[in-house]
Design a protein around this motif. Structure first.
Motif, PDB file in Angstrom:
ATOM      1  N   MET A 155       0.854  -1.174   0.000  1.00  0.00           N
ATOM      2  CA  MET A 155       0.000   0.000   0.000  1.00  0.00           C
ATOM      3  C   MET A 155       0.898   1.235   0.000  1.00  0.00           C
ATOM      4  N   GLY A 156       0.715   2.092  -0.997  1.00  0.00           N
ATOM      5  CA  GLY A 156       1.553   3.277  -1.123  1.00  0.00           C
ATOM      6  C   GLY A 156       0.867   4.548  -0.686  1.00  0.00           C
ATOM      7  N   ILE A 157       1.627   5.609  -0.677  1.00  0.00           N
ATOM      8  CA  ILE A 157       1.127   6.924  -0.274  1.00  0.00           C
ATOM      9  C   ILE A 157      -0.127   7.300  -1.067  1.00  0.00           C
ATOM     10  N   LEU A 158      -0.058   7.165  -2.392  1.00  0.00           N
ATOM     11  CA  LEU A 158      -1.169   7.599  -3.238  1.00  0.00           C
ATOM     12  C   LEU A 158      -2.407   6.734  -3.075  1.00  0.00           C
ATOM     13  N   SER A 159      -2.224   5.486  -2.707  1.00  0.00           N
ATOM     14  CA  SER A 159      -3.387   4.611  -2.550  1.00  0.00           C
ATOM     15  C   SER A 159      -4.131   4.868  -1.235  1.00  0.00           C
ATOM     16  N   VAL A 160      -3.485   5.462  -0.261  1.00  0.00           N
ATOM     17  CA  VAL A 160      -4.175   5.760   1.004  1.00  0.00           C
ATOM     18  C   VAL A 160      -4.582   7.228   1.119  1.00  0.00           C
ATOM     19  N   ALA A 161      -4.107   8.053   0.195  1.00  0.00           N
ATOM     20  CA  ALA A 161      -4.496   9.470   0.193  1.00  0.00           C
ATOM     21  C   ALA A 161      -5.799   9.625  -0.584  1.00  0.00           C
ATOM     22  N   SER A 162      -6.568  10.636  -0.240  1.00  0.00           N
ATOM     23  CA  SER A 162      -7.782  10.933  -1.008  1.00  0.00           C
ATOM     24  C   SER A 162      -7.380  11.480  -2.377  1.00  0.00           C
ATOM     25  N   SER A 163      -8.295  11.399  -3.322  1.00  0.00           N
ATOM     26  CA  SER A 163      -8.000  11.939  -4.654  1.00  0.00           C
ATOM     27  C   SER A 163      -7.761  13.446  -4.565  1.00  0.00           C
ATOM     28  N   ASN A 164      -8.457  14.107  -3.657  1.00  0.00           N
ATOM     29  CA  ASN A 164      -8.271  15.541  -3.462  1.00  0.00           C
ATOM     30  C   ASN A 164      -6.859  15.847  -2.953  1.00  0.00           C
ATOM     31  N   SER A 165      -6.382  15.070  -1.999  1.00  0.00           N
ATOM     32  CA  SER A 165      -5.027  15.266  -1.483  1.00  0.00           C
ATOM     33  C   SER A 165      -3.983  14.994  -2.565  1.00  0.00           C
ATOM     34  N   CYS A 166      -4.234  13.985  -3.395  1.00  0.00           N
ATOM     35  CA  CYS A 166      -3.299  13.673  -4.486  1.00  0.00           C
ATOM     36  C   CYS A 166      -3.248  14.813  -5.492  1.00  0.00           C
ATOM     37  N   TYR A 167      -4.412  15.282  -5.903  1.00  0.00           N
ATOM     38  CA  TYR A 167      -4.489  16.350  -6.896  1.00  0.00           C
ATOM     39  C   TYR A 167      -3.834  17.632  -6.373  1.00  0.00           C
ATOM     40  N   LYS A 168      -4.187  18.019  -5.143  1.00  0.00           N
ATOM     41  CA  LYS A 168      -3.621  19.242  -4.572  1.00  0.00           C
ATOM     42  C   LYS A 168      -2.135  19.074  -4.258  1.00  0.00           C
ATOM     43  N   GLY A 169      -1.749  17.868  -3.838  1.00  0.00           N
ATOM     44  CA  GLY A 169      -0.330  17.600  -3.587  1.00  0.00           C
ATOM     45  C   GLY A 169       0.498  17.733  -4.850  1.00  0.00           C
ATOM     46  N   LEU A 170      -0.045  17.260  -5.966  1.00  0.00           N
ATOM     47  CA  LEU A 170       0.645  17.418  -7.250  1.00  0.00           C
ATOM     48  C   LEU A 170       0.788  18.894  -7.597  1.00  0.00           C
ATOM     49  N   ASP A 171      -0.271  19.651  -7.369  1.00  0.00           N
ATOM     50  CA  ASP A 171      -0.228  21.093  -7.625  1.00  0.00           C
ATOM     51  C   ASP A 171       0.833  21.771  -6.753  1.00  0.00           C
ATOM     52  N   TYR A 172       0.879  21.424  -5.479  1.00  0.00           N
ATOM     53  CA  TYR A 172       1.893  21.987  -4.585  1.00  0.00           C
ATOM     54  C   TYR A 172       3.296  21.623  -5.074  1.00  0.00           C
ATOM     55  N   TYR A 173       3.486  20.382  -5.457  1.00  0.00           N
ATOM     56  CA  TYR A 173       4.785  19.932  -5.961  1.00  0.00           C
ATOM     57  C   TYR A 173       5.182  20.723  -7.215  1.00  0.00           C
ATOM     58  N   LYS A 174       4.259  20.831  -8.169  1.00  0.00           N
ATOM     59  CA  LYS A 174       4.559  21.511  -9.426  1.00  0.00           C
ATOM     60  C   LYS A 174       4.806  23.005  -9.238  1.00  0.00           C
ATOM     61  N   ASN A 175       4.230  23.576  -8.179  1.00  0.00           N
ATOM     62  CA  ASN A 175       4.426  24.996  -7.892  1.00  0.00           C
ATOM     63  C   ASN A 175       5.516  25.239  -6.853  1.00  0.00           C
ATOM     64  N   ASN A 176       6.375  24.250  -6.674  1.00  0.00           N
ATOM     65  CA  ASN A 176       7.553  24.360  -5.799  1.00  0.00           C
ATOM     66  C   ASN A 176       7.233  24.790  -4.379  1.00  0.00           C
ATOM     67  N   LYS A 177       6.158  24.223  -3.826  1.00  0.00           N
ATOM     68  CA  LYS A 177       5.776  24.540  -2.449  1.00  0.00           C
ATOM     69  C   LYS A 177       6.583  23.726  -1.428  1.00  0.00           C
ATOM     70  N   VAL A 178       7.253  22.660  -1.894  1.00  0.00           N
ATOM     71  CA  VAL A 178       8.132  21.902  -0.997  1.00  0.00           C
ATOM     72  C   VAL A 178       9.440  22.684  -0.956  1.00  0.00           C
ATOM     73  N   ILE A 179       9.642  23.416   0.142  1.00  0.00           N
ATOM     74  CA  ILE A 179      10.789  24.326   0.201  1.00  0.00           C
ATOM     75  C   ILE A 179      12.032  23.688   0.822  1.00  0.00           C
ATOM     76  N   LYS A 180      11.841  22.524   1.438  1.00  0.00           N
ATOM     77  CA  LYS A 180      12.993  21.825   2.008  1.00  0.00           C
ATOM     78  C   LYS A 180      12.670  20.340   2.046  1.00  0.00           C
ATOM     79  N   ILE A 181      13.661  19.532   1.702  1.00  0.00           N
ATOM     80  CA  ILE A 181      13.498  18.084   1.831  1.00  0.00           C
ATOM     81  C   ILE A 181      14.843  17.477   2.191  1.00  0.00           C
TER      82      ILE A 181
END
Length: 148
Positions: free
Chosen positions: A1-27
């Motif tokens: 079971m992976g991250i995307l399979s336990v996340a809601s579709s809304n969280s996946c969609y918005k998470g992709l948007d955050y990723y594409k808009n460089n909202k992850v400022i540190k990793i």
């Protein structure tokens, strides 16, 4: 079971948007399966990502804090840690969207074909049936028009 399979579709969609808009400022990579990240949202949210055990992942945002929920910040961190997963997810969403569009087109064509083979009496009877079982606002507005 992976991250995307336990996340809601809304969280996946918005998470992709955050990723594409460089909202992850540190990793920071802790090991092959664990990451620590900071994601810019309303505030800066602290994310612990556990790829092997997604429900152990945490975020201090109001939606996920203290709960075993995979929020958009966790998903964004996941995509930042594994960019190919973001590409795969986006391609899969496009494929599913196209599949859905094709299915809708097929259903539409079936309905048009069915209607074209109906007699005038069958069409009138079906319309009356729809108006009888439809919501009141549908036929009240229709009946209040000056038809004559």
């Amino acid at each position: 079971m992976g991250i995307l399979s336990v996340a809601s579709s809304n969280s996946c969609y918005k998470g992709l948007d955050y990723y594409k808009n460089n909202k992850v400022i540190k990793i920071n990579k802790i090991n092959d399966n664990e990451y620590y990240g900071i994601v810019k949202g309303t505030n800066n949210y602290h994310v612990y990502l556990n790829i092997l055990h997604p429900r152990k992942s945490t975020c201090d945002c109001p939606f996920a804090n203290g709960k075993r929920i995979i929020c958009k910040h966790i998903v964004a961190t996941y995509f930042k840690a594994l960019p190919q997963e973001a590409i795969n997810y986006e391609e899969e969403q496009k494929r599913l969207e196209k599949e859905y569009e094709n299915k809708c087109d097929e259903e539409y064509e079936k309905v048009v074909k069915y209607i074209n083979h109906m007699s005038k009496k069958e069409l009138v009877d079906e319309l009356i049936n729809i108006l009888d079982v439809g919501p009141e606002w549908l036929y009240d507005d229709f009946l209040n028009r000056n038809l004559y």
